[in-house]
Design a protein around this motif. Structure first.
Motif, PDB file in Angstrom:
ATOM      1  N   LEU A 123      41.222  35.008  27.392  1.00  0.00           N
ATOM      2  CA  LEU A 123      42.079  36.479  27.311  1.00  0.00           C
ATOM      3  C   LEU A 123      41.633  37.284  28.394  1.00  0.00           C
ATOM      4  O   LEU A 123      40.295  37.721  28.219  1.00  0.00           O
ATOM      5  CB  LEU A 123      42.493  36.840  25.480  1.00  0.00           C
ATOM      6  CG  LEU A 123      42.886  36.141  25.058  1.00  0.00           C
ATOM      7  CD1 LEU A 123      43.011  34.968  24.777  1.00  0.00           C
ATOM      8  CD2 LEU A 123      43.807  36.946  24.003  1.00  0.00           C
ATOM      9  N   CYS A 124      41.548  37.924  29.337  1.00  0.00           N
ATOM     10  CA  CYS A 124      41.402  39.251  29.929  1.00  0.00           C
ATOM     11  C   CYS A 124      41.931  40.585  29.405  1.00  0.00           C
ATOM     12  O   CYS A 124      42.949  41.428  29.033  1.00  0.00           O
ATOM     13  CB  CYS A 124      41.630  39.617  31.013  1.00  0.00           C
ATOM     14  SG  CYS A 124      40.388  38.195  31.835  1.00  0.00           S
ATOM     15  N   VAL A 125      40.870  41.338  28.788  1.00  0.00           N
ATOM     16  CA  VAL A 125      41.459  42.665  27.547  1.00  0.00           C
ATOM     17  C   VAL A 125      41.208  43.429  28.726  1.00  0.00           C
ATOM     18  O   VAL A 125      40.030  44.252  28.844  1.00  0.00           O
ATOM     19  CB  VAL A 125      41.650  41.992  26.624  1.00  0.00           C
ATOM     20  CG1 VAL A 125      39.604  42.459  26.280  1.00  0.00           C
ATOM     21  CG2 VAL A 125      41.920  44.545  25.780  1.00  0.00           C
ATOM     22  N   ALA A 133      41.026  46.219  35.826  1.00  0.00           N
ATOM     23  CA  ALA A 133      40.026  45.508  36.027  1.00  0.00           C
ATOM     24  C   ALA A 133      40.931  43.818  35.403  1.00  0.00           C
ATOM     25  O   ALA A 133      40.538  43.093  36.473  1.00  0.00           O
ATOM     26  CB  ALA A 133      38.681  46.337  35.820  1.00  0.00           C
ATOM     27  N   ALA A 134      41.588  44.500  34.181  1.00  0.00           N
ATOM     28  CA  ALA A 134      41.572  43.476  33.432  1.00  0.00           C
ATOM     29  C   ALA A 134      43.190  42.729  34.349  1.00  0.00           C
ATOM     30  O   ALA A 134      43.434  40.984  34.489  1.00  0.00           O
ATOM     31  CB  ALA A 134      41.964  43.831  31.985  1.00  0.00           C
ATOM     32  N   ILE A 135      43.946  43.490  34.695  1.00  0.00           N
ATOM     33  CA  ILE A 135      44.511  42.088  35.116  1.00  0.00           C
ATOM     34  C   ILE A 135      44.291  41.969  36.733  1.00  0.00           C
ATOM     35  O   ILE A 135      44.673  40.607  37.071  1.00  0.00           O
ATOM     36  CB  ILE A 135      46.227  44.032  35.290  1.00  0.00           C
ATOM     37  CG1 ILE A 135      46.452  44.159  34.222  1.00  0.00           C
ATOM     38  CG2 ILE A 135      46.994  42.954  36.552  1.00  0.00           C
ATOM     39  CD1 ILE A 135      47.482  45.530  34.451  1.00  0.00           C
ATOM     40  N   VAL A 136      43.348  42.833  38.217  1.00  0.00           N
ATOM     41  CA  VAL A 136      43.187  41.710  38.703  1.00  0.00           C
ATOM     42  C   VAL A 136      42.425  40.786  38.259  1.00  0.00           C
ATOM     43  O   VAL A 136      42.608  39.565  38.816  1.00  0.00           O
ATOM     44  CB  VAL A 136      42.342  42.739  38.717  1.00  0.00           C
ATOM     45  CG1 VAL A 136      41.309  42.299  40.541  1.00  0.00           C
ATOM     46  CG2 VAL A 136      42.957  44.147  39.276  1.00  0.00           C
ATOM     47  N   ALA A 137      41.569  40.584  37.116  1.00  0.00           N
ATOM     48  CA  ALA A 137      40.480  39.480  36.706  1.00  0.00           C
ATOM     49  C   ALA A 137      41.635  38.675  36.555  1.00  0.00           C
ATOM     50  O   ALA A 137      41.599  36.983  36.608  1.00  0.00           O
ATOM     51  CB  ALA A 137      39.739  39.898  35.898  1.00  0.00           C
ATOM     52  N   GLU A 183      42.725  44.239  49.327  1.00  0.00           N
ATOM     53  CA  GLU A 183      44.424  43.337  48.240  1.00  0.00           C
ATOM     54  C   GLU A 183      44.645  44.155  46.842  1.00  0.00           C
ATOM     55  O   GLU A 183      45.759  43.435  46.379  1.00  0.00           O
ATOM     56  CB  GLU A 183      43.417  42.328  49.171  1.00  0.00           C
ATOM     57  CG  GLU A 183      43.524  41.595  49.724  1.00  0.00           C
ATOM     58  CD  GLU A 183      42.359  41.550  50.636  1.00  0.00           C
ATOM     59  OE1 GLU A 183      41.662  42.611  50.079  1.00  0.00           O
ATOM     60  OE2 GLU A 183      41.947  41.262  51.780  1.00  0.00           O
ATOM     61  N   VAL A 184      44.302  44.271  46.609  1.00  0.00           N
ATOM     62  CA  VAL A 184      44.366  44.800  44.677  1.00  0.00           C
ATOM     63  C   VAL A 184      44.483  45.893  44.373  1.00  0.00           C
ATOM     64  O   VAL A 184      44.214  46.774  43.392  1.00  0.00           O
ATOM     65  CB  VAL A 184      42.911  43.892  43.736  1.00  0.00           C
ATOM     66  CG1 VAL A 184      43.118  42.180  44.574  1.00  0.00           C
ATOM     67  CG2 VAL A 184      41.727  44.563  43.918  1.00  0.00           C
ATOM     68  N   LEU A 185      44.412  47.463  45.451  1.00  0.00           N
ATOM     69  CA  LEU A 185      44.968  47.704  45.141  1.00  0.00           C
ATOM     70  C   LEU A 185      45.660  48.754  44.388  1.00  0.00           C
ATOM     71  O   LEU A 185      46.248  50.086  44.356  1.00  0.00           O
ATOM     72  CB  LEU A 185      44.463  49.498  46.581  1.00  0.00           C
ATOM     73  CG  LEU A 185      42.616  49.172  46.994  1.00  0.00           C
ATOM     74  CD1 LEU A 185      43.303  50.102  48.242  1.00  0.00           C
ATOM     75  CD2 LEU A 185      42.282  50.385  46.257  1.00  0.00           C
ATOM     76  N   PRO A 189      52.319  43.727  44.885  1.00  0.00           N
ATOM     77  CA  PRO A 189      52.078  42.571  45.425  1.00  0.00           C
ATOM     78  C   PRO A 189      51.746  41.628  45.341  1.00  0.00           C
ATOM     79  O   PRO A 189      52.212  40.846  45.394  1.00  0.00           O
ATOM     80  CB  PRO A 189      51.639  43.349  47.635  1.00  0.00           C
ATOM     81  CG  PRO A 189      51.665  45.007  46.891  1.00  0.00           C
ATOM     82  CD  PRO A 189      51.652  45.492  45.619  1.00  0.00           C
ATOM     83  N   MET A 190      50.127  42.048  44.321  1.00  0.00           N
ATOM     84  CA  MET A 190      49.419  41.106  43.931  1.00  0.00           C
ATOM     85  C   MET A 190      50.650  39.944  42.282  1.00  0.00           C
ATOM     86  O   MET A 190      50.322  39.098  42.655  1.00  0.00           O
ATOM     87  CB  MET A 190      48.126  41.535  43.139  1.00  0.00           C
ATOM     88  CG  MET A 190      47.314  40.609  43.299  1.00  0.00           C
ATOM     89  SD  MET A 190      45.862  41.682  41.684  1.00  0.00           S
ATOM     90  CE  MET A 190      46.971  41.314  40.170  1.00  0.00           C
ATOM     91  N   LEU A 191      50.766  40.575  41.403  1.00  0.00           N
ATOM     92  CA  LEU A 191      51.381  40.390  41.157  1.00  0.00           C
ATOM     93  C   LEU A 191      52.480  40.114  40.848  1.00  0.00           C
ATOM     94  O   LEU A 191      53.172  39.020  40.331  1.00  0.00           O
ATOM     95  CB  LEU A 191      52.031  41.824  39.057  1.00  0.00           C
ATOM     96  CG  LEU A 191      50.756  42.017  38.893  1.00  0.00           C
ATOM     97  CD1 LEU A 191      51.198  43.587  37.858  1.00  0.00           C
ATOM     98  CD2 LEU A 191      50.079  41.349  37.675  1.00  0.00           C
ATOM     99  N   SER A 192      53.029  40.205  42.462  1.00  0.00           N
ATOM    100  CA  SER A 192      54.718  39.379  42.550  1.00  0.00           C
ATOM    101  C   SER A 192      54.205  38.209  43.313  1.00  0.00           C
ATOM    102  O   SER A 192      54.641  37.402  43.531  1.00  0.00           O
ATOM    103  CB  SER A 192      55.328  40.759  43.746  1.00  0.00           C
ATOM    104  OG  SER A 192      55.682  41.429  43.342  1.00  0.00           O
ATOM    105  N   ARG A 193      53.221  38.356  42.913  1.00  0.00           N
ATOM    106  CA  ARG A 193      52.943  36.476  43.867  1.00  0.00           C
ATOM    107  C   ARG A 193      51.843  36.218  43.012  1.00  0.00           C
ATOM    108  O   ARG A 193      51.042  35.632  42.285  1.00  0.00           O
ATOM    109  CB  ARG A 193      51.416  37.060  45.059  1.00  0.00           C
ATOM    110  CG  ARG A 193      52.149  37.360  46.525  1.00  0.00           C
ATOM    111  CD  ARG A 193      50.735  36.974  47.381  1.00  0.00           C
ATOM    112  NE  ARG A 193      49.765  37.623  47.151  1.00  0.00           N
ATOM    113  CZ  ARG A 193      49.527  38.995  47.320  1.00  0.00           C
ATOM    114  NH1 ARG A 193      50.281  39.611  47.525  1.00  0.00           N
ATOM    115  NH2 ARG A 193      48.265  39.267  46.960  1.00  0.00           N
ATOM    116  N   TYR A 194      53.213  35.769  41.714  1.00  0.00           N
ATOM    117  CA  TYR A 194      52.618  35.070  40.280  1.00  0.00           C
ATOM    118  C   TYR A 194      51.657  34.000  40.837  1.00  0.00           C
ATOM    119  O   TYR A 194      52.022  33.093  41.357  1.00  0.00           O
ATOM    120  CB  TYR A 194      53.415  34.878  39.835  1.00  0.00           C
ATOM    121  CG  TYR A 194      54.027  34.042  37.844  1.00  0.00           C
ATOM    122  CD1 TYR A 194      53.007  34.789  37.342  1.00  0.00           C
ATOM    123  CD2 TYR A 194      54.112  33.667  37.398  1.00  0.00           C
ATOM    124  CE1 TYR A 194      52.682  34.977  36.156  1.00  0.00           C
ATOM    125  CE2 TYR A 194      53.991  32.016  36.438  1.00  0.00           C
ATOM    126  CZ  TYR A 194      53.503  33.171  35.588  1.00  0.00           C
ATOM    127  OH  TYR A 194      52.948  33.757  33.586  1.00  0.00           O
TER     128      TYR A 194
END
Length: 283
Positions: A123-125, A133-137, A183-185, A189-194
């Motif tokens: 789990l990332c939190v 940061a938790a979402i990126v990681a 790439e994570v700013l 786009p990042m989350l769209s690439r599930y």
């Protein structure tokens, strides 16, 4: 006078060591009395080593509530935990210390820790900047679950973004830096690439205008569930703790029914946006 000078010298030595990563070596450190994230990396072994929680503190170097209290309230004291803080206040784009100096090296370190500990669930939190940061990681590590409390979802360098930024100096420094992982700013786009695995829970106050705009950008994306509570607080973890719901959030058995639990707990007064069913079939 000599004692005062010695204390000042010691404080400067600790600050320098912290910046250079000399006091953040991998080790198990009890967090019983810890209220803030003191070192860039703090680790603690729990009684249930099948679950690893990776927690990112925000710019206040806390998880809204004091660190130990957060873990106790969320009933995760039995899990293995890694607590990270960003001493540079650069959205973790400068990593946490010299050994983990940017996003790629920080992700590589966390991946090694996962391989070493071999947990069944990760789990990332995080809260605020730590939520980003938790979402990126979580995306890059393929974490099972991510809980992001009031995250910014885009780090922009245009005039409007700079004006709205809570930490404008950091944002200006990032705009000039070559260490920024561009790439994570923007998380859209990042989350769209599930990644085919992670489930993201984004918690926010439905009356907080900036957070509502940020969260609306990722609502409905693959794997993303957003939960908007009837308050105008940015420190949403404190609100949930006061409403006695934070304790349910990270319990591993609650993850697949968290939206249902939230509706029941708040008598339906929570705005929930679910991802498309097809996007989480692999989770």
């Amino acid at each position: 006078m000599k004692l005062k000078r010695a204390r000042l010298w010691l404080a400067q030595l600790v600050a320098c060591s912290d910046r250079l990563g000399l006091i953040s070596q991998q080790r198990w450190i009890a967090m019983d009395k810890n209220t803030h994230a003191v070192l860039p990396v703090l680790s603690e072994r729990g009684s249930d080593e099948s679950i690893l929680v990776i927690a990112f503190s925000g710019n206040a170097q806390k998880l809204d509530v004091p660190v130990h209290e957060f873990f106790e309230t969320t009933k995760t004291l039995g899990y293995n935990r890694i607590l990270l803080r960003d001493p540079h206040r650069m959205y973790y784009h400068y990593g946490v210390d010299r050994a983990r100096r940017d996003w790629p090296s920080l992700i590589a370190y966390l991946r090694r820790e996962i391989d070493r500990q071999q947990p069944k669930k990760v789990l990332c939190v995080g809260t605020s900047v730590g939520a980003y940061a938790a979402i990126v990681a979580g995306h890059h590590l393929g974490a099972d679950f991510v809980h992001a409390f009031s995250p910014p979802t885009k780090i922009g360098f245009d005039r409007e973004s700079m004006r709205e930024a809570r930490h404008r100096v950091s944002r200006w420094r990032m705009s000039k830096s070559t260490r920024v992982y561009r790439e994570v700013l923007d998380l859209v786009p990042m989350l769209s690439r599930y990644n085919g695995k992670s489930r993201y829970f984004v918690h926010y106050g439905a009356g907080h205008e900036i957070d509502v705009r940020a969260v609306s950008r990722v609502a409905g994306l693959p794997g993303v569930t957003t939960l908007g509570y009837q308050c105008d607080a940015h420190a949403i973890a404190i609100y949930l703790a006061k409403r006695r719901f934070l304790g349910h959030v990270l319990v591993i058995d609650n993850q697949h029914r968290l939206a249902e639990l939230a509706r029941t707990h708040f008598n339906g007064n929570v705005r929930i946006t679910l991802p498309e069913a097809a996007s989480v079939t692999a989770a």
